[in-house]
Write a protein that holds these residues in place. Sequence first.
Motif, PDB file in Angstrom:
ATOM      1  N   GLN A 123     -10.855  -7.706  11.418  1.00 33.55           N
ATOM      2  CA  GLN A 123      -9.563  -7.540  10.755  1.00 33.55           C
ATOM      3  C   GLN A 123      -9.459  -6.145  10.141  1.00 33.55           C
ATOM      4  O   GLN A 123      -8.409  -5.504  10.217  1.00 33.55           O
ATOM      5  CB  GLN A 123      -9.382  -8.597   9.670  1.00 33.55           C
ATOM      6  CG  GLN A 123      -8.007  -8.537   9.006  1.00 33.55           C
ATOM      7  CD  GLN A 123      -7.883  -9.507   7.850  1.00 33.55           C
ATOM      8  OE1 GLN A 123      -8.857  -9.779   7.174  1.00 33.55           O
ATOM      9  NE2 GLN A 123      -6.685 -10.013   7.620  1.00 33.55           N
ATOM     10  N   ARG A 164     -10.981  -3.479  11.203  1.00 30.38           N
ATOM     11  CA  ARG A 164     -10.836  -2.523  12.304  1.00 30.38           C
ATOM     12  C   ARG A 164      -9.399  -2.517  12.825  1.00 30.38           C
ATOM     13  O   ARG A 164      -8.826  -1.462  13.093  1.00 30.38           O
ATOM     14  CB  ARG A 164     -11.809  -2.856  13.428  1.00 30.38           C
ATOM     15  CG  ARG A 164     -11.766  -1.867  14.583  1.00 30.38           C
ATOM     16  CD  ARG A 164     -12.934  -2.041  15.522  1.00 30.38           C
ATOM     17  NE  ARG A 164     -12.999  -3.397  16.075  1.00 30.38           N
ATOM     18  CZ  ARG A 164     -13.950  -4.271  15.790  1.00 30.38           C
ATOM     19  NH1 ARG A 164     -14.919  -3.945  14.946  1.00 30.38           N
ATOM     20  NH2 ARG A 164     -13.937  -5.474  16.332  1.00 30.38           N
ATOM     21  N   THR A 165      -8.806  -3.703  12.937  1.00 22.72           N
ATOM     22  CA  THR A 165      -7.416  -3.799  13.387  1.00 22.72           C
ATOM     23  C   THR A 165      -6.475  -3.110  12.405  1.00 22.72           C
ATOM     24  O   THR A 165      -5.456  -2.522  12.807  1.00 22.72           O
ATOM     25  CB  THR A 165      -7.011  -5.276  13.538  1.00 22.72           C
ATOM     26  OG1 THR A 165      -7.876  -5.913  14.481  1.00 22.72           O
ATOM     27  CG2 THR A 165      -5.572  -5.407  14.007  1.00 22.72           C
ATOM     28  N   ALA A 166      -6.822  -3.160  11.127  1.00 22.19           N
ATOM     29  CA  ALA A 166      -5.984  -2.530  10.103  1.00 22.19           C
ATOM     30  C   ALA A 166      -6.172  -1.025  10.043  1.00 22.19           C
ATOM     31  O   ALA A 166      -5.507  -0.342   9.264  1.00 22.19           O
ATOM     32  CB  ALA A 166      -6.288  -3.144   8.743  1.00 22.19           C
ATOM     33  N   GLY A 167      -7.090  -0.496  10.873  1.00 24.29           N
ATOM     34  CA  GLY A 167      -7.248   0.951  10.946  1.00 24.29           C
ATOM     35  C   GLY A 167      -8.432   1.519  10.204  1.00 24.29           C
ATOM     36  O   GLY A 167      -8.532   2.735  10.022  1.00 24.29           O
ATOM     37  N   ALA A 168      -9.374   0.674   9.769  1.00 23.50           N
ATOM     38  CA  ALA A 168     -10.550   1.174   9.064  1.00 23.50           C
ATOM     39  C   ALA A 168     -11.382   2.059   9.984  1.00 23.50           C
ATOM     40  O   ALA A 168     -11.545   1.774  11.171  1.00 23.50           O
ATOM     41  CB  ALA A 168     -11.398   0.015   8.543  1.00 23.50           C
ATOM     42  N   SER A 169     -11.930   3.134   9.439  1.00 21.71           N
ATOM     43  CA  SER A 169     -12.735   4.063  10.220  1.00 21.71           C
ATOM     44  C   SER A 169     -14.130   3.498  10.464  1.00 21.71           C
ATOM     45  O   SER A 169     -14.546   2.509   9.846  1.00 21.71           O
ATOM     46  CB  SER A 169     -12.864   5.398   9.483  1.00 21.71           C
ATOM     47  OG  SER A 169     -13.617   5.231   8.286  1.00 21.71           O
ATOM     48  N   ARG A 170     -14.861   4.149  11.368  1.00 19.58           N
ATOM     49  CA  ARG A 170     -16.241   3.723  11.636  1.00 19.58           C
ATOM     50  C   ARG A 170     -17.095   3.808  10.379  1.00 19.58           C
ATOM     51  O   ARG A 170     -17.925   2.936  10.108  1.00 19.58           O
ATOM     52  CB  ARG A 170     -16.850   4.608  12.737  1.00 19.58           C
ATOM     53  CG  ARG A 170     -16.238   4.430  14.111  1.00 19.58           C
ATOM     54  CD  ARG A 170     -16.722   5.522  15.045  1.00 19.58           C
ATOM     55  NE  ARG A 170     -18.170   5.469  15.249  1.00 19.58           N
ATOM     56  CZ  ARG A 170     -18.764   4.834  16.244  1.00 19.58           C
ATOM     57  NH1 ARG A 170     -18.038   4.184  17.145  1.00 19.58           N
ATOM     58  NH2 ARG A 170     -20.070   4.840  16.366  1.00 19.58           N
ATOM     59  N   GLY A 211      -7.883  -4.136   3.158  1.00 24.30           N
ATOM     60  CA  GLY A 211      -8.669  -3.053   2.598  1.00 24.30           C
ATOM     61  C   GLY A 211      -9.442  -3.499   1.376  1.00 24.30           C
ATOM     62  O   GLY A 211      -9.394  -4.642   0.944  1.00 24.30           O
ATOM     63  N   THR A 255     -16.075   3.550   7.270  1.00 21.21           N
ATOM     64  CA  THR A 255     -15.686   2.467   6.365  1.00 21.21           C
ATOM     65  C   THR A 255     -16.279   1.143   6.821  1.00 21.21           C
ATOM     66  O   THR A 255     -16.814   0.369   6.010  1.00 21.21           O
ATOM     67  CB  THR A 255     -14.165   2.357   6.285  1.00 21.21           C
ATOM     68  OG1 THR A 255     -13.631   3.572   5.730  1.00 21.21           O
ATOM     69  CG2 THR A 255     -13.736   1.175   5.425  1.00 21.21           C
TER      70      THR A 255
END
Length: 329
Positions: free
Chosen positions: A89, A91-97, A5, A99
């Motif tokens: 990475q 996106r894999t960690a859960g970042a939104s579109r 992040g 972000t």
Amino acid sequence: MPPPGRPRGRELLRLRERLPAPVTAALAEYERHLSLERDLSAHTVRAYLSDVLSLLAHMAEPVAEDDDQPLQVELTALDLTALRSWLAQLRTAGASRTTLARRAAAARTFTAWATRRGYLPADPGPMLMAPRPHRVLPGVLRQDQADTLMRAAESGAAEGDPIALRDQALVELLYATGIRVSELCALDLPDIDYSARVIRVLGKGGRQRTVPFGVPAEKALSRWLDEGRSALVRPGSPEAVLLGARGGRLDQRTARRVVHEAVGAVPGAVDMGPHGLRHSAATHLLEGGADLRTVQELLGHATLATTQLYTHVTVERLKAIHDRTHPRS
């Protein structure tokens, strides 16, 4: 390695300290560019630097989990593969579109600057694709709900409590002008022109604009300045229009809380903060017949496209315009 992040606070400082000297120097030069040449706010500069540091940390050679070890990274290694790997990475960690789109934009800004300054042989930024963010416009108040909100604020200020007087001036100005909460909290007394009933606002990118306000906002503002502000002034208080309970410049978080609580008392209104009042003001201007260019100027948008995305026009208004203007309506 640091988490994927955006780094913040102490983590941000630790990352900068672990970078090689040439990279640290380049980042300092980039920070000066953002602050002095582009005249961005301190908050925006920190956000840009945080994203770049997140990218550089991702590029660094793996090290032991010791935060004191130097990061082995070179700017010349920043290419399209590194950019794509970084976003993957995230996106894999859960970042939104949203972000991912914002981080990609920050990376492209940096690579363009680094290429112009000779730190990169070619700019990989234009080749970087990121998902388009889902644009979700905030809810808006109906005009009758906005009227209920203003009447409630006026009723709350009827007994002359300084905080209530300030809060009435706050919601009246936000709705009357559509300015950002950061712009409102930054207003100083000389920024108000009572004879013309306008305020001078310093917006994003250092762009100054003049915004009018109506009679109800003028009355609320005058009463706050005449009866309420003096009760909160302390030695050393700034010449800010709006003050906090301890005499300092009103904090944006306090302003947001005031709006949330005030709107929460309006029956049927969606929960919103100052941004929702800004959007409501723009929407009601359009519903009243204002054109997009005028709303763009009032809101301080750099491009008309932003205004078109930020506002929406009711179906009834579109039909009315079509009926008035189309030869075969």
